[in-house]
Structures are given as structure tokens and as C-alpha cells.
Design a protein around this motif. Structure first.
Motif, short mmCIF file in Angstrom:
data_model
loop_
_atom_site.label_atom_id
_atom_site.label_comp_id
_atom_site.label_asym_id
_atom_site.label_seq_id
_atom_site.Cartn_x
_atom_site.Cartn_y
_atom_site.Cartn_z
N GLY A 1 35.44 40.83 49.46
CA GLY A 1 35.80 40.09 50.66
C GLY A 1 37.30 40.02 50.87
O GLY A 1 38.08 39.97 49.92
N GLY A 2 37.70 40.04 52.13
CA GLY A 2 39.11 39.90 52.48
C GLY A 2 39.55 38.45 52.46
O GLY A 2 38.72 37.53 52.54
N ASP A 3 40.84 38.21 52.34
CA ASP A 3 41.42 36.87 52.31
C ASP A 3 40.88 36.02 51.17
O ASP A 3 40.80 34.79 51.26
N ARG A 4 40.47 36.67 50.10
CA ARG A 4 39.94 35.97 48.93
C ARG A 4 40.62 36.50 47.68
O ARG A 4 41.46 37.37 47.74
N ASP A 5 40.25 35.97 46.54
CA ASP A 5 40.85 36.32 45.26
C ASP A 5 40.94 37.84 45.07
O ASP A 5 39.94 38.52 44.96
N ARG A 6 42.16 38.34 45.04
CA ARG A 6 42.37 39.79 44.94
C ARG A 6 42.22 40.31 43.51
O ARG A 6 41.97 41.49 43.31
N SER A 7 42.39 39.44 42.52
CA SER A 7 42.38 39.89 41.13
C SER A 7 41.03 40.43 40.68
O SER A 7 40.96 41.22 39.74
N LYS A 8 39.97 40.03 41.37
CA LYS A 8 38.64 40.47 40.93
C LYS A 8 38.30 41.89 41.40
O LYS A 8 37.35 42.50 40.91
N ARG A 9 39.06 42.43 42.33
CA ARG A 9 38.71 43.72 42.94
C ARG A 9 38.68 44.87 41.94
O ARG A 9 37.67 45.57 41.84
N PRO A 10 39.73 45.11 41.17
CA PRO A 10 39.67 46.20 40.18
C PRO A 10 38.66 45.92 39.07
O PRO A 10 38.08 46.85 38.50
N VAL A 11 38.45 44.64 38.74
CA VAL A 11 37.48 44.28 37.69
C VAL A 11 36.07 44.71 38.11
O VAL A 11 35.30 45.26 37.31
#
Length: 488
Positions: A377-387
Motif C-alpha cells: 500500500g502507498g502512504d504506509r510503512d515503507r520498510s516492509k516492502r523489501p521484506v
């Protein structure tokens, strides 16, 4: 009701006006204000309600609740200043609707994952036992036989008390409610009386809002701090935060666990299979359960609901019968089957922990290849994306990355951050921004005995793109794509 009755036991400063003013409704949306309504100027995520006071008065507001001094006060309007409009709104709602919770047993459920499924299971047990019950959560709001739309996990306090008032009128004595961290932090459940509270688990989520895991955990614990000794908490003993929740709880604490025999309810033996699960419990309830739900995470969810129901005095056979009737939870490991020779599962998993849980379950299922589609999701916690990308690489044979709800973010930026989680040599994935085309592609490439996992959106029926919403339901698209593939 007169203003002086509404503000009973509430600290306030009357800036202008008359406390004998009669109020016909209490609202926080200026667009919904009508004659003789009370308007509460709350601060939202994007706008400040104080900016809409003039519009509310034009629409008929007789009184306004503020937390900031104004440059101008209109003649004939009562202005009441308080320290926190959101907190006071919960107290006003309680007074306006005559404290309906004194006649209702409300069970609150909080945690990162499992809230929706646990609430759905417990709601069905209560419905089986009491004939009717209420449910408030992510998927839908239900009061007895009446179904209402759900726009957020936990509604605003005034909306909740309006629901509780409807429950009282319909003589619905039991309600189950998902309680989000945002709801706790924004006072949506402030001062509410809960008969019981359930803790599922905590893993990193909403850190764009809470900033760190410690803040997130502290906010979650507030639900349990609201309990009195006459009420109880049901806590996941296997979660590393269980001691913290126990310490914060003001009620009597009970625990559930996958296998710790020190818990009040635990499993002594369990088996997961294609059609669901079966297990035996020990502790306060020694019996055998069969459910049409998959995944170890759903053992936890069912244990939480079973223990709570037991503590509420519901009989064992009633609990078993209710759980056996549940074929699935909307958008939670929901199977799409039109007779195709491969499996399609739609799940709401949108956090690393949730994704890991469903992919571990998928990896244990009998299958050929595992095809995973996900986005962030956009505008949300970015750190989880690569995980989440690294999890897809670990478990899936092929991955399709697509849009979830980009909101105001540029999807290309989201994809770029997701890609960082794939190893440099990994190439068993592709990016298809259009969610509908991505789902169709996942199903088109599926072969006999493959398992297609569509993750992230679950029950959601709309996708948020910039400032607009488009109709998009993963389940409907998958169903239609599978039908067309079979030529039905």
C-alpha cells in the motif's frame, strides 16, 4: 437533550452561548449537520474540523465543540471549548445515547494479525448461543439481522455509540469489535466498557503512524488498561509481548497457546489438511475440534475465540457446532473454486508477518508450483516492502508484483522499493501494475495442481488510486478468470 445534560461530568469552558440549548443530534461531519445539531470540530488525518465550523453553522448547527480559540464567534451559537475534541466526543456520545453499554457485553479484539478472523469466529459462536449478536470490524458491521457497510476497522466513537443504541433497541446483548491501534490512539473507544478483550499478536505495522514498535505496542495495550477486575483479558501466550499486555491489563488474565500446557487453553495435538484442520484442546476445555479453515494462524484465532466463549459461559457443544458451520472467512485464506485443476486462494495478508504465515501454510500444502501475487500500500510503512519481496522469493516458485492501494504515491516508487528485497540473481518475477491484468496472468500461467495466492487485499472491493476509488475485488476477478480459463 440540553447541552448541560450532554456535558454532564465533562470538563469544558463555555466561550459563548446558552447551556439550555436543546440538541437533536451530535455529529463531526459538517456536511451531515442539520437544524439544532451539535458539531464537534475534530482534527482528522488530512483536515482540521475547525475549518468547517462556518459550514456546519450554515447547515443548522446550534452549538460547536472546539479545542482552539477562534478569531470570531457568531451570535446565537453556543461554543464550548475542551482540551481534546476526540476524547470528549466519546464522552458526549455516551451521554447522548444514555450509555447503552451498561446493557451490552462488548468484546474487543486487538493485535496486528488475526483480528478479523477471531472476531468472525467469536461472533458466530455468540450468534449460535444467543440467537443474535453484533459484529463491528473490517469486513462489515452487523447488528442482529441487519448488515451495515464498514469503511474502517473501528468507527468513530459517536458512530459506535449509535450502533450500541441500535443493539439495545434490537435487544442484542453481545457484540464483538475489532479495535485498531488508530482507534485506540484517536480515542474512538475511550472510556468504553468492555466485558472482555482479546490480544492476538504484535508485529511491525502502521509504523508510518506510530513511528516505532514500542509506541505501537503501548497503544495496543490501552485496550487492556481499560478493563476492570470484573472483566477479563484473553492473551496469546506464545507472542513475545504477552507479558507486557498482562502487566498493563486491569482485568483478570487468561492465556491460550499452541502447546504450552501452562495456558488456560492449548492444543495437545493438531493436524492441518487440504480442507481445514482438526485438533484437541486441553486446559479449561478438553475436547476435539474440526474447522474448515487452514493454517496454524487459524488455530490461534480459533483458540482465542473458544477460550473467550468458554469464559462467557457458553457450552462446549454450542462452540463446536458454531465453528463447524463456518466454511470460510471473507478474504481470509478464501478459496476460489469453479472446478479448475489448480487452487486459488485470496488472503488479506499485507504485512511481513501475515504474509509469512500464509506462505508457510501454502508451502506445507500439497501442490505443484506456488504462484504468489502481492503489492504494498502507498502512504504506509515503507520498510516492509523489501521484506515482503524477500518472503515471496523464499516461498514462491513465481511471483507477480502488482498494485495494492497506491493511494497518493507513485506506484513506480513502490515497485522500486519492493524490488530491493529480491536478490540480484533472482528473476522468477515480473511487475504488472494493473491489478486485474496481474490476477488474470497469475491464473493463465497456472498449471495442474499449482497453488495461486493472491495477497494483500482480501475482502476489499475498491482500489484507491490517487484521489479516486475504482471497483476492484480480487475474488471476483479470480473467479471470472478461472471461469474463462475453463471455458464455462
Amino acid at each position: 437533550m440540553e447541552l448541560k445534560q450532554l456535558f454532564k461530568n465533562i470538563d469544558f469552558e463555555l466561550k459563548q452561548g446558552n447551556l439550555n440549548q436543546k440538541i437533536t443530534e451530535v455529529k463531526y461531519d459538517s456536511r451531515e449537520i442539520e437544524k439544532d445539531n451539535l458539531f464537534i470540530a475534530i482534527n482528522g488525518f488530512e483536515v482540521d474540523g475547525h475549518q468547517f465550523i462556518e459550514q456546519a453553522i450554515k447547515n443548522g448547527a446550534a452549538a460547536v465543540v472546539i479545542e482552539k480559540d477562534l478569531l470570531e464567534y457568531q451570535t446565537g451559537i453556543s461554543y464550548i471549548k475542551v482540551d481534546n475534541c476526540r476524547k470528549v466526543m466519546a464522552e458526549l456520545a455516551k451521554n447522548f445515547f444514555g450509555n447503552p453499554l451498561k446493557d451490552i457485553k462488548l468484546i474487543g479484539i486487538t493485535g496486528t494479525n488475526g483480528k478479523t478472523t477471531t472476531s468472525y469466529l467469536l461472533y458466530n459462536i455468540l450468534k449460535e448461543a444467543k440467537g443474535k449478536a453484533a459484529l463491528f470490524g473490517t469486513i462489515k458491521n452487523i447488528i442482529g439481522e441487519q448488515e451495515l457497510d464498514s469503511s474502517r476497522t473501528t468507527p468513530e466513537s459517536i458512530d459506535l455509540y449509535r450502533y450500541f443504541s441500535q443493539m439495545r433497541e434490537a435487544e442484542v446483548k453481545y457484540g464483538v469489535m475489532e479495535v485498531s491501534s488508530h482507534a485506540l490512539d484517536l480515542y474512538r473507544v475511550y472510556g468504553m466498557k468492555f466485558a472482555a478483550a482479546i490480544f492476538t499478536n504484535i508485529s511491525p505495522e502502521h509504523l508510518d503512524y506510530h513511528k516505532n514498535l514500542e509506541n505501537y505496542r503501548e497503544v495496543k495495550a490501552r485496550l487492556f488498561a481499560q478493563l476492570s477486575q470484573a472483566e477479563f483479558a484473553v492473551i496469546n501466550l506464545d507472542d513475545s509481548n504477552s507479558d507486557y499486555i498482562k502487566e498493563k491489563s486491569g482485568g483478570k488474565n487468561y492465556f491460550y497457546s499452541l502447546n504450552a500446557k501452562t495456558a488456560d487453553l492449548y492444543t495437545t495435538d493438531y493436524e492441518l489438511h487440504q480442507k481445514g484442520m482438526e485438533y484437541r484442546t486441553g486446559g479449561k476445555l478438553d475436547t476435539f475440534f474440526e474447522l474448515n479453515l487452514g493454517g496454524i494462524f487459524n488455530i490461534y484465532n480459533s483458540l482465542a475465540s473458544i477460550l473467550t466463549a468458554k469464559l462467557l459461559g457458553i457450552k462446549k457443544d454450542t462452540i463446536k457446532n458454531a465453528l463447524a458451520k463456518i466454511s470460510s472467512v471473507p478474504g481470509r485464506f478464501e478459496i476460489i473454486n469453479v472446478g479448475q485443476d489448480f487452487q486459488i486462494v485470496v488472503d488479506y495478508a499485507h504485512t511481513p508477518d501475515g504474509m509469512k504465515n500464509v506462505l508457510e501454510t501454502a508451502s506445507a500444502m500439497e501442490k505443484n508450483r506456488l504462484i504468489v501475487l502481492f503489492g504494498c500500500g502507498g502512504d504506509r510503512d515503507r520498510s516492509k516492502r523489501p521484506v515482503m519481496a524477500s518472503l515471496a522469493e523464499k516461498y514462491a516458485d513465481y511471483t507477480i508484483v502488482s498494485n495494492d492501494n497506491p493511494r497518493s504515491e507513485d506506484p513506480e516508487n513502490i515497485f522500486a522499493e519492493i524490488k530491493k528485497g529480491f536478490s540480484k540473481k533472482f528473476n522468477a518475477y515480473e511487475i504488472i501494475p494493473d491489478r486485474k491484468k496481474a490476477i488474470e496472468k497469475a491464473i493463465q500461467i497456472a498449471e495442474k495442481n499449482d497453488l495461486v495466492m493472491l495477497l494483500g487485499r482480501g475482502h476489499e472491493q475498491y482500489q484507491i488510486l490517487k484521489n479516486r476509488k475504482i471497483k476492484l475485488d480480487d475474488r471476483q476477478i479470480a473467479h471470472q478468470a478461472a471461469v474463462e480459463m475453463k471455458g464455462i
